[in-house]
Design a protein around this motif. Structure first.
Motif, PDB file in Angstrom:
ATOM      1  N   ASP A   9       4.216  -7.015  -5.962  1.00 44.74           N
ATOM      2  CA  ASP A   9       3.341  -7.728  -5.033  1.00 44.74           C
ATOM      3  C   ASP A   9       1.897  -7.400  -5.393  1.00 44.74           C
ATOM      4  OD1 ASP A   9       1.598  -7.956  -2.559  1.00 44.74           O
ATOM      5  OD2 ASP A   9       3.462  -8.828  -1.784  1.00 44.74           O
ATOM      6  N   ASP A  10       1.100  -8.403  -5.743  1.00 47.37           N
ATOM      7  CA  ASP A  10      -0.274  -8.191  -6.196  1.00 47.37           C
ATOM      8  C   ASP A  10      -1.103  -7.398  -5.200  1.00 47.37           C
ATOM      9  OD1 ASP A  10      -0.178  -9.520  -8.689  1.00 47.37           O
ATOM     10  OD2 ASP A  10      -0.361 -11.465  -7.709  1.00 47.37           O
ATOM     11  N   GLU A  11      -0.966  -7.721  -3.924  1.00 46.57           N
ATOM     12  CA  GLU A  11      -1.784  -7.052  -2.914  1.00 46.57           C
ATOM     13  C   GLU A  11      -1.388  -5.587  -2.760  1.00 46.57           C
ATOM     14  OE1 GLU A  11      -3.465  -7.861   1.615  1.00 46.57           O
ATOM     15  OE2 GLU A  11      -2.277  -9.379   0.559  1.00 46.57           O
ATOM     16  N   ASP A  12      -0.094  -5.295  -2.811  1.00 49.39           N
ATOM     17  CA  ASP A  12       0.356  -3.908  -2.731  1.00 49.39           C
ATOM     18  C   ASP A  12      -0.158  -3.107  -3.926  1.00 49.39           C
ATOM     19  OD1 ASP A  12       1.674  -4.555  -0.429  1.00 49.39           O
ATOM     20  OD2 ASP A  12       3.691  -4.464  -1.280  1.00 49.39           O
ATOM     21  N   VAL A  13      -0.102  -3.704  -5.106  1.00 48.72           N
ATOM     22  CA  VAL A  13      -0.551  -3.014  -6.319  1.00 48.72           C
ATOM     23  C   VAL A  13      -2.044  -2.728  -6.262  1.00 48.72           C
ATOM     24  CG1 VAL A  13      -0.906  -3.287  -8.807  1.00 48.72           C
ATOM     25  CG2 VAL A  13       1.300  -3.891  -7.797  1.00 48.72           C
ATOM     26  N   LEU A  14      -2.833  -3.735  -5.919  1.00 47.19           N
ATOM     27  CA  LEU A  14      -4.278  -3.560  -5.878  1.00 47.19           C
ATOM     28  C   LEU A  14      -4.679  -2.576  -4.787  1.00 47.19           C
ATOM     29  CD1 LEU A  14      -6.899  -4.541  -7.220  1.00 47.19           C
ATOM     30  CD2 LEU A  14      -7.044  -6.319  -5.466  1.00 47.19           C
ATOM     31  N   TYR A  15      -4.045  -2.680  -3.639  1.00 49.59           N
ATOM     32  CA  TYR A  15      -4.343  -1.755  -2.542  1.00 49.59           C
ATOM     33  C   TYR A  15      -3.997  -0.315  -2.929  1.00 49.59           C
ATOM     34  CZ  TYR A  15      -4.005   0.713   1.899  1.00 49.59           C
ATOM     35  OH  TYR A  15      -4.152   1.635   2.903  1.00 49.59           O
ATOM     36  N   THR A  16      -2.882  -0.135  -3.622  1.00 53.20           N
ATOM     37  CA  THR A  16      -2.470   1.216  -4.029  1.00 53.20           C
ATOM     38  C   THR A  16      -3.508   1.856  -4.935  1.00 53.20           C
ATOM     39  OG1 THR A  16      -0.098   0.721  -3.801  1.00 53.20           O
ATOM     40  CG2 THR A  16      -0.702   2.534  -5.281  1.00 53.20           C
ATOM     41  N   PHE A  17      -4.026   1.076  -5.893  1.00 50.51           N
ATOM     42  CA  PHE A  17      -5.044   1.640  -6.786  1.00 50.51           C
ATOM     43  C   PHE A  17      -6.343   1.901  -6.020  1.00 50.51           C
ATOM     44  CE2 PHE A  17      -7.798   2.464 -10.248  1.00 50.51           C
ATOM     45  CZ  PHE A  17      -7.004   2.776 -11.346  1.00 50.51           C
ATOM     46  N   ALA A  18      -6.725   0.972  -5.163  1.00 52.75           N
ATOM     47  CA  ALA A  18      -7.948   1.171  -4.384  1.00 52.75           C
ATOM     48  C   ALA A  18      -7.825   2.385  -3.473  1.00 52.75           C
ATOM     49  CB  ALA A  18      -8.247  -0.083  -3.560  1.00 52.75           C
ATOM     50  N   HIS A  19      -6.655   2.570  -2.889  1.00 54.19           N
ATOM     51  CA  HIS A  19      -6.438   3.733  -2.023  1.00 54.19           C
ATOM     52  C   HIS A  19      -6.556   5.023  -2.823  1.00 54.19           C
ATOM     53  CE1 HIS A  19      -3.995   6.784   0.107  1.00 54.19           C
ATOM     54  NE2 HIS A  19      -4.545   6.249   1.192  1.00 54.19           N
ATOM     55  N   TYR A  20      -6.045   5.015  -4.059  1.00 55.44           N
ATOM     56  CA  TYR A  20      -6.182   6.190  -4.919  1.00 55.44           C
ATOM     57  C   TYR A  20      -7.660   6.533  -5.110  1.00 55.44           C
ATOM     58  CZ  TYR A  20      -7.054   8.420  -9.413  1.00 55.44           C
ATOM     59  OH  TYR A  20      -7.567   9.220 -10.401  1.00 55.44           O
ATOM     60  N   ILE A  21      -8.489   5.537  -5.342  1.00 55.73           N
ATOM     61  CA  ILE A  21      -9.918   5.783  -5.544  1.00 55.73           C
ATOM     62  C   ILE A  21     -10.543   6.371  -4.284  1.00 55.73           C
ATOM     63  CG2 ILE A  21     -12.158   4.702  -5.997  1.00 55.73           C
ATOM     64  CD1 ILE A  21     -10.725   2.677  -7.745  1.00 55.73           C
ATOM     65  N   THR A  22     -10.133   5.891  -3.114  1.00 57.64           N
ATOM     66  CA  THR A  22     -10.733   6.379  -1.857  1.00 57.64           C
ATOM     67  C   THR A  22     -10.455   7.857  -1.623  1.00 57.64           C
ATOM     68  OG1 THR A  22      -8.806   5.787  -0.490  1.00 57.64           O
ATOM     69  CG2 THR A  22     -10.522   4.102  -0.784  1.00 57.64           C
ATOM     70  N   THR A  23      -9.447   8.413  -2.272  1.00 55.64           N
ATOM     71  CA  THR A  23      -9.187   9.844  -2.109  1.00 55.64           C
ATOM     72  C   THR A  23     -10.286  10.676  -2.761  1.00 55.64           C
ATOM     73  OG1 THR A  23      -7.805   9.980  -4.117  1.00 55.64           O
ATOM     74  CG2 THR A  23      -6.704   9.455  -2.040  1.00 55.64           C
ATOM     75  N   TYR A  24     -11.089  10.055  -3.613  1.00 54.91           N
ATOM     76  CA  TYR A  24     -12.242  10.724  -4.221  1.00 54.91           C
ATOM     77  C   TYR A  24     -13.538  10.338  -3.508  1.00 54.91           C
ATOM     78  CZ  TYR A  24      -9.245  12.032  -8.144  1.00 54.91           C
ATOM     79  OH  TYR A  24      -8.242  12.571  -8.920  1.00 54.91           O
ATOM     80  N   GLY A  25     -13.637   9.105  -3.063  1.00 55.58           N
ATOM     81  CA  GLY A  25     -14.841   8.621  -2.415  1.00 55.58           C
ATOM     82  C   GLY A  25     -15.055   7.160  -2.740  1.00 55.58           C
ATOM     83  N   THR A  26     -16.039   6.555  -2.082  1.00 58.37           N
ATOM     84  CA  THR A  26     -16.238   5.116  -2.244  1.00 58.37           C
ATOM     85  C   THR A  26     -17.560   4.745  -2.908  1.00 58.37           C
ATOM     86  OG1 THR A  26     -17.176   4.953  -0.011  1.00 58.37           O
ATOM     87  CG2 THR A  26     -14.806   4.564  -0.236  1.00 58.37           C
ATOM     88  N   ASP A  27     -18.413   5.728  -3.236  1.00 58.56           N
ATOM     89  CA  ASP A  27     -19.639   5.359  -3.930  1.00 58.56           C
ATOM     90  C   ASP A  27     -19.443   5.503  -5.439  1.00 58.56           C
ATOM     91  OD1 ASP A  27     -19.991   8.033  -4.603  1.00 58.56           O
ATOM     92  OD2 ASP A  27     -21.485   8.401  -3.058  1.00 58.56           O
TER      93      ASP A  27
END
Length: 294
Positions: free
Chosen positions: A87-105
Motif C-alpha cells: 500500500d503506497d500510503e502505508d509505505v510512505l508513512y512508514t518511512f516518514a515516521h522513521y524520519i520523525t524519530t530523529y526530528g522534522t527540520d
C-alpha cells in the motif's frame, strides 16, 4: 503530490523531502537489476522480513500489533487497520515516521537519511532532489534540452567507446559536439551543479546531477556562465558555459584539438557510478526540441 501532501500533514515532514527520497529510490531501482522494481506509485521498498519482523511466522502479516510485536517496521498510514507493504500510503508513512524519530527540520532529516543509507552521496542526492522539487514542483523530472541552441552551427556523431590515448589508453566516455568557439552550452536537464573547475583531461568543465540520478558532464569549455557556482540549481536549457578547446594539460591549456563540447552522462545506482552512451538521448532531445519549435 496528493499523497506526499497527505503524509506531510500527518508527520510534518515537508512533501519535497518525501518526493526526493521516493525519486532517489526510483532511480536506484531502475539502475540495478538486483533490486525489486516499483510495485505502485511509491518506489520506497521494504523486504517482507523488514516489514513484518524477522521472527514473524506470517511473512504476509498486515496486523500492525503483531508486526510491532515481532519488531517489524510496517505501519498503518491510512487508518484502514492494516499495515500493508504493498500500500503506497502505508509505505510512505512508514518511512516518514522513521524520519520523525530523529526530528522534522533539515539537519535531523539529513541525520535520519545517513543512518538509513550509510552513504554521504546518497544523502546529498536526496537533499538536492528535495531542493529541486521545492522550487520547481514535480513536473520537471523528464524535461530536457539539447546542449547547443539549435540555431547555432554544430555537428556530432556517436563517439562513445572510441579509444583515447592522451594520459594513458582509455575509452571515450561521451559524445563530442563540434561547434565554434563561444557557442553557448546549455544544461540538458533540471539539476544541481556538483562540480565546476579545471580537469587536466576535460579542461574547464561542469558537472550537473539531475533528478534521475544522472550526472551530466560538460567539458573542454572556453569559460563558464557568469555567477555559476557549485550547489546552484539550474533549469533545462539554461546557459552554463561556452564551447572551447581547453584541456590535456595544466590549467589554461587550450588549442590541442578543434573546439567542441564533450558531453557525457554517468549513472549512480546507490553504490557506484558508471558512464553510458549519451548519443541516443542527445538525438531524442534534439528531435523533441525541434518539434516543440514547429
Amino acid at each position: 503530490m496528493a499523497l506526499y501532501r497527505k503524509v506531510e500533514a500527518v508527520t510534518q515532514i515537508p512533501w519535497y523531502y518525501l518526493a526526493g527520497i521516493d525519486q532517489f529510490e526510483r532511480s536506484v531501482r531502475r539502475a540495478r537489476r538486483d533490486l525489486p522494481k516499483e510495485n505502485g506509485l511509491i518506489s520506497i521498498y521494504y523486504s517482507p522480513r523488514q516489514w513484518v519482523g524477522p521472527l514473524n511466522p506470517n511473512i504476509n502479516d498486515t496486523n500492525p500489533k503483531s508486526i510491532h510485536f515481532f519488531g517489524g517496521i510496517g505501519l498503518d498510514g491510512n487508518g484502514d487497520g492494516k499495515a500493508d507493504r504493498n500500500d503506497d500510503e502505508d509505505v510512505l508513512y512508514t518511512f516518514a515516521h522513521y524520519i520523525t524519530t530523529y526530528g522534522t527540520d533539515k539537519r535531523y532529516i539529513k541525520i535520519a537519511l545517513w543512518e538509513y543509507y550509510q552513504r554521504d552521496k546518497s544523502v546529498g542526492i536526496i537533499m538536492n532532489n528535495a531542493r529541486l522539487f521545492e522550487k520547481y514542483g514535480l513536473d520537471i523530472i523528464d524535461k530536457h534540452a539539447f546542449p547547443i541552441p539549435l540555431r547555432w552551427n554544430y555537428s556530432y556523431r556517436s563517439t562513445w567507446g572510441d579509444r583515447r590515448g592522451w594520459g594513458g589508453l582509455r575509452i571515450h566516455e561521451g559524445t563530442d559536439i563540434f561547434a565554434g568557439y563561444g557557442t553557448p552550452v546549455r544544461s540538458t536537464s533540471y539539476g544541481v551543479v556538483e562540480l565546476k573547475g579545471w580537469n587536466k583531461y576535460g579542461g574547464w568543465r561542469i558537472g550537473i546531477r539531475d533528478l534521475n540520478n544522472n550526472y551530466h558532464y560538460y567539458a573542454h569549455l572556453s569559460g563558464f556562465e557568469k555567477n555559476l557556482r557549485p550547489g546552484q540549481l539550474v533549469e533545462a536549457g539554461q546557459v552554463i558555459g561556452y564551447v572551447g578547446s581547453s584541456g590535456y594539460g595544466p590549467p589554461g591549456t587550450s588549442g590541442k584539438f578543434p573546439p567542441h563540447l564533450h558531453y557525457g552522462i554517468y549513472k549512480d545506482n546507490g553504490i557506484t557510478e558508471w558512464s553510458f552512451d549519451p548519443y541516443p538521448s542527445l538525438r531524442n532531445w534534439e528531435r523533441q526540441e525541434r518539434q516543440r519549435k514547429k
